[in-house]
Design a protein around this motif. Structure first.
Motif, PDB file in Angstrom:
ATOM      1  N   PHE A 123      -9.168  10.639   0.765  1.00  0.00           N
ATOM      2  CA  PHE A 123      -7.955   9.850   0.666  1.00  0.00           C
ATOM      3  C   PHE A 123      -8.264   8.418   0.236  1.00  0.00           C
ATOM      4  CE2 PHE A 123      -4.643   7.166   2.676  1.00  0.00           C
ATOM      5  CZ  PHE A 123      -3.559   7.668   1.990  1.00  0.00           C
ATOM      6  N   SER A 143      -0.808   1.508  -9.936  1.00  0.00           N
ATOM      7  CA  SER A 143       0.449   0.801  -9.688  1.00  0.00           C
ATOM      8  C   SER A 143       0.267  -0.705  -9.862  1.00  0.00           C
ATOM      9  CB  SER A 143       1.002   1.145  -8.308  1.00  0.00           C
ATOM     10  OG  SER A 143       0.335   0.413  -7.322  1.00  0.00           O
ATOM     11  N   LEU A 194       3.235  12.880  -1.797  1.00  0.00           N
ATOM     12  CA  LEU A 194       2.544  14.165  -1.745  1.00  0.00           C
ATOM     13  C   LEU A 194       1.121  13.984  -1.236  1.00  0.00           C
ATOM     14  CD1 LEU A 194       3.154  17.052  -2.465  1.00  0.00           C
ATOM     15  CD2 LEU A 194       2.308  16.646  -4.749  1.00  0.00           C
ATOM     16  N   ILE A 195       0.449  12.958  -1.760  1.00  0.00           N
ATOM     17  CA  ILE A 195      -0.931  12.659  -1.358  1.00  0.00           C
ATOM     18  C   ILE A 195      -0.974  12.319   0.138  1.00  0.00           C
ATOM     19  CG2 ILE A 195      -2.807  10.991  -1.691  1.00  0.00           C
ATOM     20  CD1 ILE A 195      -2.590  12.599  -4.148  1.00  0.00           C
ATOM     21  N   TYR A 249      -4.681   5.296  -7.085  1.00  0.00           N
ATOM     22  CA  TYR A 249      -3.245   5.091  -7.266  1.00  0.00           C
ATOM     23  C   TYR A 249      -2.881   3.611  -7.158  1.00  0.00           C
ATOM     24  CZ  TYR A 249      -1.823   9.941  -7.588  1.00  0.00           C
ATOM     25  OH  TYR A 249      -1.634  11.209  -8.027  1.00  0.00           O
ATOM     26  N   LEU A 250      -3.564   2.902  -6.243  1.00  0.00           N
ATOM     27  CA  LEU A 250      -3.308   1.466  -6.128  1.00  0.00           C
ATOM     28  C   LEU A 250      -3.637   0.773  -7.444  1.00  0.00           C
ATOM     29  CD1 LEU A 250      -4.550   0.367  -2.586  1.00  0.00           C
ATOM     30  CD2 LEU A 250      -2.229   0.370  -3.491  1.00  0.00           C
ATOM     31  N   ALA A 310       2.845   2.192  -3.100  1.00  0.00           N
ATOM     32  CA  ALA A 310       2.109   2.683  -4.261  1.00  0.00           C
ATOM     33  C   ALA A 310       1.583   4.099  -4.056  1.00  0.00           C
ATOM     34  CB  ALA A 310       0.949   1.748  -4.573  1.00  0.00           C
ATOM     35  N   MET A 311       1.622   4.577  -2.810  1.00  0.00           N
ATOM     36  CA  MET A 311       0.981   5.861  -2.520  1.00  0.00           C
ATOM     37  C   MET A 311       1.912   7.037  -2.772  1.00  0.00           C
ATOM     38  SD  MET A 311      -1.985   6.233  -2.019  1.00  0.00           S
ATOM     39  CE  MET A 311      -2.146   4.483  -2.119  1.00  0.00           C
ATOM     40  N   PRO A 312       1.496   8.016  -3.566  1.00  0.00           N
ATOM     41  CA  PRO A 312       2.345   9.183  -3.737  1.00  0.00           C
ATOM     42  C   PRO A 312       2.575   9.879  -2.396  1.00  0.00           C
ATOM     43  CG  PRO A 312       0.613   9.172  -5.365  1.00  0.00           C
ATOM     44  CD  PRO A 312       0.293   8.088  -4.407  1.00  0.00           C
ATOM     45  N   PHE A 360       0.827  -1.207   0.000  1.00  0.00           N
ATOM     46  CA  PHE A 360       0.000   0.000   0.000  1.00  0.00           C
ATOM     47  C   PHE A 360       0.863   1.260   0.000  1.00  0.00           C
ATOM     48  CE2 PHE A 360      -2.291   3.425   2.130  1.00  0.00           C
ATOM     49  CZ  PHE A 360      -3.445   3.470   1.369  1.00  0.00           C
ATOM     50  N   ALA A 396       2.291  12.922  -9.105  1.00  0.00           N
ATOM     51  CA  ALA A 396       1.405  13.724  -8.260  1.00  0.00           C
ATOM     52  C   ALA A 396       1.920  15.144  -8.088  1.00  0.00           C
ATOM     53  CB  ALA A 396       1.242  13.055  -6.898  1.00  0.00           C
ATOM     54  N   VAL A 422      -8.768   8.443  -3.585  1.00  0.00           N
ATOM     55  CA  VAL A 422      -7.532   8.779  -4.294  1.00  0.00           C
ATOM     56  C   VAL A 422      -6.525   7.633  -4.149  1.00  0.00           C
ATOM     57  CG1 VAL A 422      -5.583  10.387  -4.360  1.00  0.00           C
ATOM     58  CG2 VAL A 422      -7.887  11.254  -4.058  1.00  0.00           C
ATOM     59  N   ALA A 423      -6.424   7.089  -2.935  1.00  0.00           N
ATOM     60  CA  ALA A 423      -5.510   5.971  -2.689  1.00  0.00           C
ATOM     61  C   ALA A 423      -5.886   4.773  -3.558  1.00  0.00           C
ATOM     62  CB  ALA A 423      -5.533   5.585  -1.217  1.00  0.00           C
ATOM     63  N   GLN A 472      -7.608  15.869  -5.050  1.00  0.00           N
ATOM     64  CA  GLN A 472      -7.572  15.779  -3.590  1.00  0.00           C
ATOM     65  C   GLN A 472      -7.598  17.171  -2.952  1.00  0.00           C
ATOM     66  OE1 GLN A 472      -3.865  14.570  -1.808  1.00  0.00           O
ATOM     67  NE2 GLN A 472      -4.859  13.536  -0.104  1.00  0.00           N
ATOM     68  N   LEU A 493      -4.809  13.714  -9.993  1.00  0.00           N
ATOM     69  CA  LEU A 493      -5.475  13.228  -8.777  1.00  0.00           C
ATOM     70  C   LEU A 493      -5.109  14.046  -7.543  1.00  0.00           C
ATOM     71  CD1 LEU A 493      -5.336   9.354  -9.175  1.00  0.00           C
ATOM     72  CD2 LEU A 493      -7.384  10.724  -8.803  1.00  0.00           C
ATOM     73  N   TYR A 494      -3.882  14.512  -7.475  1.00  0.00           N
ATOM     74  CA  TYR A 494      -3.504  15.350  -6.334  1.00  0.00           C
ATOM     75  C   TYR A 494      -4.330  16.632  -6.335  1.00  0.00           C
ATOM     76  CZ  TYR A 494      -0.797  18.540  -3.422  1.00  0.00           C
ATOM     77  OH  TYR A 494      -0.424  19.461  -2.470  1.00  0.00           O
ATOM     78  N   ARG A 510       3.427   7.629  -9.072  1.00  0.00           N
ATOM     79  CA  ARG A 510       3.528   8.226  -7.740  1.00  0.00           C
ATOM     80  C   ARG A 510       4.120   9.618  -7.841  1.00  0.00           C
ATOM     81  NH1 ARG A 510       6.141   7.481  -3.674  1.00  0.00           N
ATOM     82  NH2 ARG A 510       8.045   7.194  -4.832  1.00  0.00           N
TER      83      ARG A 510
END
Lengths: 299, 216, 303
Positions: B187, B198, A140-141, B194-195, A136-138, A133, B159, B190-191, B173, B169-170, B156
């Motif tokens: 979150f 990836s 910044l986010i 991104y998942l 994979a998470m940016p 998890f 962003a 958005v998460a 958010q 996406l950022y 990633r």
């Protein structure tokens, strides 16, 4: 003037050793030692590419200069003690965030790696999920979400927590692959003499793995250092934040000094990262030498 | 969690997602191109090109992407290069990622047994032919795993473009946070997005790995 | 701090080799001539006692008032990095209130930079005692903070290049490249004028927008006229404010929602300084430098 390796290359490629030009070892395999015509061609290529690169650089310099980016006014803010102090303070804040995040991410990485290497299935599943998890998470986010939820009063901890979660997950993977890369015979032998799993890990596998992992770990630390610059989005007063404030609070006849700030701040970042990378290379070289000396038969 | 389906948020979210995917895909292709070119430079017989490759890689790998974005977004217009912010983002991302691709490729090139290049050369192949037909295809196979990390990292990293006026996406958010929705609900979605991105990249590389393994 | 100085020295050598004289003092934003309007000074009240104001009591026991402000808005809330001082109209308003609350500047007043997105947080969590920084009073914000004022009424306007003639107001913005700060109300208000198929460019500071205006990538920067006037004056000869504000932005002093006593005290302070001429003097010495004459002082809203 030819070194041993280039003589060898020359011999292998069937050329006369005396004519070997000085080329780097890793690249010399890919092409024949040039003869007179090839050398002329390379030289032509060389001249052309030097001209091309120089032309590009000149164009960049000339455009920037004519846009007033090298005028005294653009660079004037950097002359003031108070501004220099602000850059130094920003640098210290960057290094503080980096230091804390580096330490915490290594701790988290070790824990997660232990989880992923565990014999308990649930533990393994949890550790794997966490690692996948956060990898994979940016960042910044994450930092943005952390700042707007848990750490509204402290951009520092929002940044450090984000950095720790992401880099810890990556470090976990590095540590895990390092442990897995130790030859199986090592752990088999250890189990055979009756060591428990923890003992095998701590006394046999990890010490051997550390040597091969260190360059990768430090490489990830470079990423950690660079990523501290994301702190500016949540107003953590690190180096880039300081730079941005300097740029936005200095108006000159040719606009705001974003280019001078990028040059100064960028140079500092590159310098710091190169230092860390050099450390990684030094450790790698030292490790290799050590490996050769201590375990000559291991290969 | 239901915020996605209120007040036209879905359109905003969908646009952000598509923008992130588009930005990542274009940057990935360009980064691959730049990286391969740089790797060729770094192993080429022309010293000037080798030096150029080395300097490029050292500068771009060690500059924070955020600083690079500043350099591109506020620097290129001074060189009379005017694009929209999306293109600027593609340039920054691919120049940055390209330097990582180059390093991975170069280490891959070093793992190809010397004999391969020597055999190619004894057949009379030139440097370009040796690299293109013999070395790179074999190197590509060994570098798949580090390459997959680079291209999982790319979306990633993309962003950051959101902070430079790209509606990814950022940006979604930020906008939703500004509209006052619960940060965890935002979150969550958005998460998830991104998942998904990836995971897709990871699957793609796994597929490539199996394909290339068969070929071996 | 020995190490600090060493790093500073190393840094100067590293980054500033091109510059002959390292470590200048003073300011590049040198003051105008002798006849420029001078900042007023404010008499610090000595026998202040605000019973029931938690904020005031905390500030008194800490011996220092912490005021939130902006750092990057010329003539409004601006931090001069070369001298480490702050100046601008909002800063003056903050200082006159501080004086009436019994805190002398600069020894007992500390300014803290708080960006727009974080104002409500900083106030409600008590990181700052009050906030003065182009803070528009609106009902949504009143849910989480309380306002004293308004002390100034701004309006959304446009900053364009000096030679631009086709942008005369929001109605002429269709299809143009317009820039403002990420997530600001200015963006929401201008987007309909620009049209649905053209996104408003958003950066996190106005300076970035203005820089893009100067490199021709943006046609107009939009936000409150008070803010634009400062940027216009700093880039005089290259930019101009269109001058037809199309919204009303009453600026207030933000403070803790429950501190009725402090709100009354700040309102009293504003009233007193507006009546004795300090407000006008402060305006002339700050925002007035951009060439605009002082507008009428808005009536205070006490609630």
């Amino acid at each position: 003037m030819s070194s041993d390796s280039s003589v060898l290359t020359a011999l292998l490629s069937g050329n006369e050793p005396g004519r070997t030009p000085r080329v780097s070892k890793s690249s010399s395999v890919l092409y024949d030692t040039p003869g007179p015509r090839a050398r002329a061609r390379y030289r032509a290529f060389g001249v052309l590419s030097v001209l091309g690169i120089a032309g590009l650089l000149w164009y960049a310099y000339d455009s920037l200069a004519s846009a007033g980016q090298f005028s005294a006014a653009m660079w004037e803010p950097f002359q003031y003690t108070a501004v220099q102090q602000r850059i130094v303070d920003g640098l210290l804040d960057t290094l503080t965030a980096f230091g804390v995040a580096a330490l915490l991410s290594l701790v988290l990485g070790a824990l997660l790696a232990a989880g992923r290497l565990s014999d308990h299935k649930p533990l393994r599943a949890v550790a794997t999920a966490v690692v996948q998890f956060f990898r994979a998470m940016p960042l910044l986010i994450m930092i943005f979400a952390l700042y707007h939820s848990l750490f509204g009063t402290s951009p520092f901890w929002a940044l450090v927590t984000g950095l720790t979660l992401y880099n810890g997950s990556v470090q976990a993977e590095i540590i895990r692959s390092g442990v897995n890369a130790v030859p199986r015979g090592q752990s088999e032998a250890a189990y055979a003499i009756g060591l428990r799993k923890t003992q095998v890990m701590l006394t046999i596998l990890v010490p051997q793995a550390v040597r091969s992992m260190l360059p990768a770990i430090i490489g990830q630390l470079v990423v950690t250092l660079k990523d501290t610059s994301l702190g500016f989005v949540i107003t953590y007063t690190e180096l880039l934040y300081a730079g941005k404030l300097i740029a936005s609070n200095t108006s000159t006849a040719d606009g705001y000094p974003y280019i001078p700030v990028v040059i100064v701040i960028g140079t500092i970042y590159i310098g710091m990262c190169l230092l860390l990378t050099a450390l990684a290379k030094w450790i790698e070289a030292r490790g290799r030498r050590g490996a050769n000396r201590r375990t000559p038969a291991a290969a | 969690m239901g915020i996605l389906f209120e007040d036209g948020n879905f359109a905003l979210f969908r646009d952000g997602f598509l923008q992130t995917v588009e930005l990542s895909a274009i940057s990935a292709l360009l980064a691959l191109l730049i990286g391969t070119l740089l790797a060729a430079f770094r192993v080429s017989p022309v010293p000037a090109l080798r030096a150029f490759g080395t300097v490029w890689v050292n500068v771009f790998r060690n500059t924070p992407l955020t600083v690079l974005f500043f350099a591109v977004v506020f620097g290129l217009p001074r060189l009379d290069v005017h694009f929209d912010n999306f293109t600027f983002a593609v340039i920054a991302l691919s120049a940055y990622t390209g330097s990582f691709v180059c390093e991975v490729l170069r280490s891959g090139i070093n793992t190809v047994p010397m004999g391969q290049a020597e055999a190619a050369r004894s057949l009379g192949m030139t440097f370009g032919q040796t690299l293109r037909l013999i070395i790179l295809p074999q190197a590509a196979r060994t570098v798949l795993s580090p390459m997959s990390s680079i291209f999982i990292a790319l979306p990633r990293n993309s962003a950051i473009a959101g902070a430079f006026s790209v509606s990814d996406l950022y940006f979604t958010q930020m906008t939703l946070t500004d509209r006052g929705y619960a940060i965890f609900a935002i979150f969550f979605w958005v998460a998830l997005a991104y998942l998904a991105v990836s995971a897709t990249v990871a699957l793609l590389f796994r597929y490539l790995e199996t394909r290339l393994e068969v070929a071996r | 701090m020995r190490t600090r100085r060493t790093i500073a020295a190393a840094l100067s050598v590293l980054a500033l080799t091109a510059v002959a004289a390292c470590g200048k003092d003073g300011s590049p934003n040198a003051a105008a001539g002798d006849n420029a309007p001078k900042l007023p000074t404010y008499q610090v009240k000595t026998d202040v006692k605000l019973d029931g104001s938690k904020t005031w009591a905390a500030a008194k026991s800490r011996g220092k008032l912490i005021i939130g402000a902006k750092a990057d808005q010329p003539y409004l809330g601006f931090e001069d990095l070369s001298t480490n001082t702050r100046n601008g109209f909002d800063i003056e308003i903050a200082k006159m209130i501080a004086a009436d609350l019994g805190f002398s500047y600069p020894s007992q007043v500390e300014f803290k930079t708080v960006v727009s997105a974080n104002r409500e947080n900083a106030i409600s969590q008590g990181q700052i005692d009050y906030y003065v920084g182009t803070y528009t009073i609106n009902p949504k914000r009143k849910e989480s903070v309380s306002f004293a004022g308004p002390y100034f009424v701004a309006g959304q306007d446009l900053l364009v290049r000096k030679d631009n003639t086709d942008i005369t107001g929001p109605d002429s913005l269709k299809g143009k490249n317009v820039c403002s700060v990420t997530g600001s109300t200015s963006v929401k208000q201008i987007q309909p004028y620009v049209g649905a198929d053209k996104k408003v460019t958003q950066y996190d500071t106005y300076a970035q927008c203005v820089d893009k205006l100067l490199t021709n990538e943006i046609d107009a920067v939009t936000t409150d006229d008070a803010i634009l006037m400062g940027y216009g004056a700093k880039n005089a000869g290259k930019t101009k404010v269109v001058g037809k504000p199309f919204s009303k932005e009453p600026y207030g002093v933000g403070l803790n929602k429950d501190d009725q006593v402090l709100r009354n005290a700040i309102s009293d302070a504003l009233k007193a300084h507006e009546d004795n001429g300090d407000w006008k003097k402060a305006y002339d010495a700050t925002l007035g430098l951009s060439g605009a004459t002082a507008p009428a002082i808005p009536a205070l809203e006490r609630y």
